[in-house]
Write an enzyme that holds these catalytic residues in place. Sequence first.
Site, PDB file in Angstrom:
ATOM      1  N   GLY A 291       0.826  -1.217   0.000  1.00 40.58           N
ATOM      2  CA  GLY A 291       0.000   0.000   0.000  1.00 40.58           C
ATOM      3  C   GLY A 291       0.851   1.253   0.000  1.00 40.58           C
ATOM      4  O   GLY A 291       0.978   1.937   1.009  1.00 40.58           O
ATOM      5  N   TYR A 292       1.452   1.553  -1.122  1.00 38.05           N
ATOM      6  CA  TYR A 292       2.285   2.755  -1.238  1.00 38.05           C
ATOM      7  C   TYR A 292       1.555   3.837  -2.055  1.00 38.05           C
ATOM      8  O   TYR A 292       1.224   4.891  -1.554  1.00 38.05           O
ATOM      9  CB  TYR A 292       3.615   2.420  -1.933  1.00 38.05           C
ATOM     10  N   SER A 293       1.345   3.548  -3.338  1.00 37.60           N
ATOM     11  CA  SER A 293       0.839   4.572  -4.258  1.00 37.60           C
ATOM     12  C   SER A 293      -0.566   5.041  -3.889  1.00 37.60           C
ATOM     13  O   SER A 293      -1.379   4.278  -3.386  1.00 37.60           O
ATOM     14  CB  SER A 293       0.788   4.019  -5.687  1.00 37.60           C
TER      15      SER A 293
ATOM     16  N   GLU B  48      18.363  -5.403  -2.514  1.00 32.53           N
ATOM     17  CA  GLU B  48      18.760  -6.128  -3.730  1.00 32.53           C
ATOM     18  C   GLU B  48      17.652  -6.124  -4.796  1.00 32.53           C
ATOM     19  O   GLU B  48      16.546  -6.587  -4.564  1.00 32.53           O
ATOM     20  CB  GLU B  48      19.094  -7.573  -3.358  1.00 32.53           C
TER      21      GLU B  48
ATOM     22  N   ASN C 268      10.452   4.709 -15.966  1.00 33.26           N
ATOM     23  CA  ASN C 268      11.793   4.800 -16.538  1.00 33.26           C
ATOM     24  C   ASN C 268      12.293   6.244 -16.579  1.00 33.26           C
ATOM     25  O   ASN C 268      13.505   6.475 -16.529  1.00 33.26           O
ATOM     26  CB  ASN C 268      11.814   4.146 -17.921  1.00 33.26           C
ATOM     27  N   GLU C 269      11.373   7.193 -16.640  1.00 36.57           N
ATOM     28  CA  GLU C 269      11.794   8.597 -16.569  1.00 36.57           C
ATOM     29  C   GLU C 269      12.387   8.901 -15.191  1.00 36.57           C
ATOM     30  O   GLU C 269      13.413   9.589 -15.080  1.00 36.57           O
ATOM     31  CB  GLU C 269      10.596   9.522 -16.848  1.00 36.57           C
TER      32      GLU C 269
END
Lengths: 396, 396, 380, 380
Positions: free
Chosen positions: B127-129, B244, B382-383
């Site tokens: 539950g981050y975003s 990792e 990726n940005e």
Amino acid sequence: MDLTYTAADLAFRDMVRGFIEHNLPSDLQKKVRNHLRLHRQDYVRWHQIVARQGWAAPAWPVEYGGTGWSATQRHIWEEECARAGTPPILPFGVNMVAPVIMAFGNDAQKARYLPRILNCDDWWCQGYSEPGSGSDLASLKTTAERVGDHYIVNGQKTWTTLAQHADMIFCLVRTDSTVRKQEGISFLLIDMKSPGITVRPIIMLDEDHEINEVFFDNVKVPVQNLIGQENKGWTYAKYLLGHERTGITAIGRSKRELLFLKKIASEHYKQGKPLLQDPIFASKIALLEIDMMALETTVLRVITRESHTPGPEASMLKIRGSEIQQQLTELMIEALGPDALPFDTDYLEGKADHAVTGDDAAAPLAGYYFNYRKTSIYGGSNEIQKNIIAQMVLGL
Amino acid sequence: MDLTYTAADLAFRDMVRGFIEHNLPSDLQKKVRNHLRLHRQDYVRWHQIVARQGWAAPAWPVEYGGTGWSATQRHIWEEECARAGTPPILPFGVNMVAPVIMAFGNDAQKARYLPRILNCDDWWCQGYSEPGSGSDLASLKTTAERVGDHYIVNGQKTWTTLAQHADMIFCLVRTDSTVRKQEGISFLLIDMKSPGITVRPIIMLDEDHEINEVFFDNVKVPVQNLIGQENKGWTYAKYLLGHERTGITAIGRSKRELLFLKKIASEHYKQGKPLLQDPIFASKIALLEIDMMALETTVLRVITRESHTPGPEASMLKIRGSEIQQQLTELMIEALGPDALPFDTDYLEGKADHAVTGDDAAAPLAGYYFNYRKTSIYGGSNEIQKNIIAQMVLGL
Amino acid sequence: MHFNLTEEQQQFADALRRWADKDYTFDVRQRIVHSASGVSDLAWDTLAELGMTALPVPEAQGGFNGDAVDMMVVMQELGRALVVEPYFATVWGAYFLKLAGNQHHRLGDVARGELKLACALGEKHARHDLCDIKTIAAINGEGYRIDGTKTVVVHGGQAGALIVSARSAGTQRDTHGISLFVVPTDAPGVALRDYRTIDGQRAATVQFSHVPVPASALLGRLGGGCEMLDEAADYGVSLQCSEAVGVMDAIFGTTLDYLKTRKQFGMAIGSFQALQHRMADMYIHLEQARSMAMLAAARMSCGDADERRRVVSAAKVRIGQAAKFIGQQAVQLHGGMGVTDELPAAHHFKRLTMIELTLGDVDHHLARFIAQRGFQQHSV
Amino acid sequence: MHFNLTEEQQQFADALRRWADKDYTFDVRQRIVHSASGVSDLAWDTLAELGMTALPVPEAQGGFNGDAVDMMVVMQELGRALVVEPYFATVWGAYFLKLAGNQHHRLGDVARGELKLACALGEKHARHDLCDIKTIAAINGEGYRIDGTKTVVVHGGQAGALIVSARSAGTQRDTHGISLFVVPTDAPGVALRDYRTIDGQRAATVQFSHVPVPASALLGRLGGGCEMLDEAADYGVSLQCSEAVGVMDAIFGTTLDYLKTRKQFGMAIGSFQALQHRMADMYIHLEQARSMAMLAAARMSCGDADERRRVVSAAKVRIGQAAKFIGQQAVQLHGGMGVTDELPAAHHFKRLTMIELTLGDVDHHLARFIAQRGFQQHSV
């Protein structure tokens, strides 16, 4: 929508094509088509041939010596010149300083300079960029201080194309450093023979001498050489930037170079077959040819509409035009393979009749590739052009 | 420099390969290799087979149930799992919440959660975003207010992968809104069966249900579910990010998919010849295969050095890994041509034995291509990864 | 498995770096390039003193028996400093002599720095195909007589002897019937036309007119040169890949410095996100290229010719892509300065471009990669 | 030379835009896609009322005799709104009937919106090659008997009649011996298996088992179908190019809006230079694609088959490249939202992708472009 030339356009095309066929000196044509270096006299010679015909500045108002041609006709003329391989009519006089003189110069300036530009009596160069101001043009530092009837100019310009041949330079100079950077700039015309001017060559990575640094050390410039009002130079410079710039795509020239590329590719081999018949190399050429069709059609969309000056889309044309020019040279050296390595400046300068390897077609191409990396840098780098699209076209 | 596996490594490889051959249920393998959708039980089944062998969390310290394998051995194990086509061991428990619990949890939390994670008794989700915080994670708004022995959680999480199956969720929540945004965040473990939690599916563009929104409406969470200290959650989250992450390249899986792509390309035609023999299509595959060699070697460079955790270069591995995964799917549908169009969710879900067209290999691939556009977006787009390289690696 | 250098390898690298920083600076290099000979005897002697000419030579002939990984370390440093001395040509030539096994005295001369070599293999129209050969080696008494023309022989004019490929049988593109010879450049009938290359090196057109060579000049088996060419070309490619990584390292570093110091609109241009991302892309290319150069060097001596071919061609492909991107973007990010002769970056760019155009370009090696056993295999 | 639309063309565009904005919104479209039939009779009737079915039909059969430029205008609007009705299939089929010249009553039915068509041309393993045909048309009394299977026949299940390609002579990949027929979908022996496509349309596998067709069903000359296929495919490609431009216009617009409104790190994401440049690249792709769609539509009726083939294939290539870049980047710039089923952008992306995979992809048309007369020409 009608994407064919009218009969009148076709007749015009035949007419200018005929003129070029009869008037373009074959030694000049050979130099251009074979990518040899042009000397001062090569440019002047062709310019004056065209000037005698009255076509040296087709886009100028007829009163100043323009042709009255439509935008489509001007496009056809440029296309035919490129197709045949004429030396270029350099833009610094005809397309850059002249429109500013017409719009903002006084009658004396118009009477003095415009006819001499039309006939290439003066060779002009452009004094905009400075060492510290690349993309940030308005940060320029060269100063012009008013002393009596003269300005005293001090400072340095750089990237000054063909200044080694120039009679005149048009400069942006700082006449007021107490105000916002865009507001203290003036537009000056300076005689290159003035005492205090030094031109230092900058050698390009292909060892060609086409750009220079120009140093101004207490150079006296008469006040009558000021264009328009003092401190309004930035406005005039911007006016110029908005001026007709579809020619920047060099699409006509690229079409000629595409044929040259195909010729090279038909004479170099991969696995025993000409590259032009290799599916992978042919695909690269074809993608480029298709990009050129798309760009040419886009140019035609711009020039055939009622207000045929491109706005900020000129940035798109510049980006695509420069990328295509670069890709053409990239494929040329790829076709050559190891034959791209030999380097023979004597041949390129016309001091030897043939290249040291005997392969005259190949000899200039690696230099051409390296030199043309400039096209995505000059005239506002392609990064700056994308900024312009983002801000002016897309509203970001 | 010695770029070959040692005899011991090779023996290890044979050993784990043998284990997989004998223990991977063929129906699971078939689903994975044929790109069918996996259900909850498919993940759990394989996880528990591996757990019985004691290998469910190779990277954990041995005291908690890890294997004590070297980094090279862990790489070999992952490679062999990918090669065979096992369902993945989902990272949310083993690789994400567990390291945080080990590093910052108390003894009771370790004793309670770690064995259940190891055996997949609990299904965890992350539950981050939140809807307003994509790349800007720290701007999260979900609040947890301390009331007696509980936190009362209110707010919304999104992009919650497989939350529909989850028993537990680990959340970043705001416990102090008066301080700098990074400083008021806490790390909470929440039982998904708590009253007040609602899970709403977000359907992907291939109509798969793998992500969700999770709503918290006055959800009571016991204070013993707080990890470490209140308001230190951002530190724990960052610790996790530094953990990792070479697995993110999915290079093993991509190697299996390359073979699948070649198989497809050998069964679809261009001008009467299999695509695998068409110079142009073969070149695209070969370029991808070469990119994979380069990436695999880069991964090996990272894991074989003494401190075998990648620093900011993990961003490079993520970018290349995701691009390669996407290009594989792109070439798959290119190979199919019109056969990519048919769409049959019954077959993808396992409700029909065969695709409506009869072409079981082709049926999942367009969905796979569309779905995998996510790989350049999730886990830090990726940005964002390029920002990290510019700042952390290059010092720009 | 590990990627560490040995202590000796690190010492070689450090010694070269110190020498170049002090005695082979950009200005020195430019003076050498524009000198009449285009090379520096002093630099050559120093390379020999540092052990560089002995490094690839077998111990029996007075060398250090260095392998491709040792050479990787050296070539990276020479690439970084844009060294234009005939080192690569000599080392490459020596590899042919090693494969042949019958040229011990010449290898000794190479080790001592007394013999420079060049490889006269390419012909007009052959482009990247080393087996496309018109030059003829006819039987001539006990020996042979060579006729033909070799083009773009890098450092041919500086060499004491040439490795020459010629056709002793078969037709122009046959793989059989190719023979290799070592021929002194002062042999009768050898005519060299020496010229500059655009990347600051020297090359020559070499014409062979009835050049008599003894039987002892034959390298390996008569008519069996193709395999030797194939392996030696891989060795050459592996070295060039390492050189290219050194060049890219250097141009990447100067570009990064430029982004940090050059100011526009009142700030360092490296603070513009579009340029930051470009630089990140260059970094990724560089690291992928570095990995492939390592892999190619390691696989040169793996004993499996299929694997060697596959990996070496893959490396040339990946490094070719990286070289084009990094070279072009480094120039672009330098703005106007990037297209002048004054900055090292422009010269790094030229060298990178020419490496891509020699010993097989991206498309050549891509086709070779595809042609190897294994590419068509697809059992999952 | 000019690029302006006629007043009528502008009116068609405006009418379609108004209808779609009001009655064919994204929500309506999604309901139609997920309905049992996958199409909307109401929408079809409206298209017919707006004159869209009459537009491509010759005046003699009750149509407006619209050319490819007229159709460009229509297809752009349908693309913008992601219309999933069997319009393209019908218009494409009608072009075959026009070329045949013997199907006046069917064209009349099409004009009135009473007949929907679909083109049953592709076969398994043929991929993009329309002349790779196993389906057989055998002589059967006065008429023919068709046997074979056609795959991915878009809107086959919604059509009243099918355009079918079959082999009346020659072997599988011969260009001669191909014949075209129009076959009612309810003819005995025709079996359709209808299914969804991933871009929200419908397609079918169509099996022909001993399907008897009369002599009057033959389109054009027996065995001479290849040229007709070639021209009609170009027409279809030209229409799809226009549709793709409409789709790109829409997805470009929503992405631009998203960049201006979505905030991260306290500012609109459109203020980040890397995203601004991406958007500029998308803009350039879009405008180049638009130019090529115009050129292809204009050249469809130029009377020069070589020029038509060359330009149409070029357009499909350029638009395929633009579609991939714009589609992928639009999704990327939308972030997580871009990969959900909820936003129109995802559906525009899916449609763009499938246009690229039908009627010949970039590589197919690139090879066709190269094969045209003129590509090999290089006299300067």
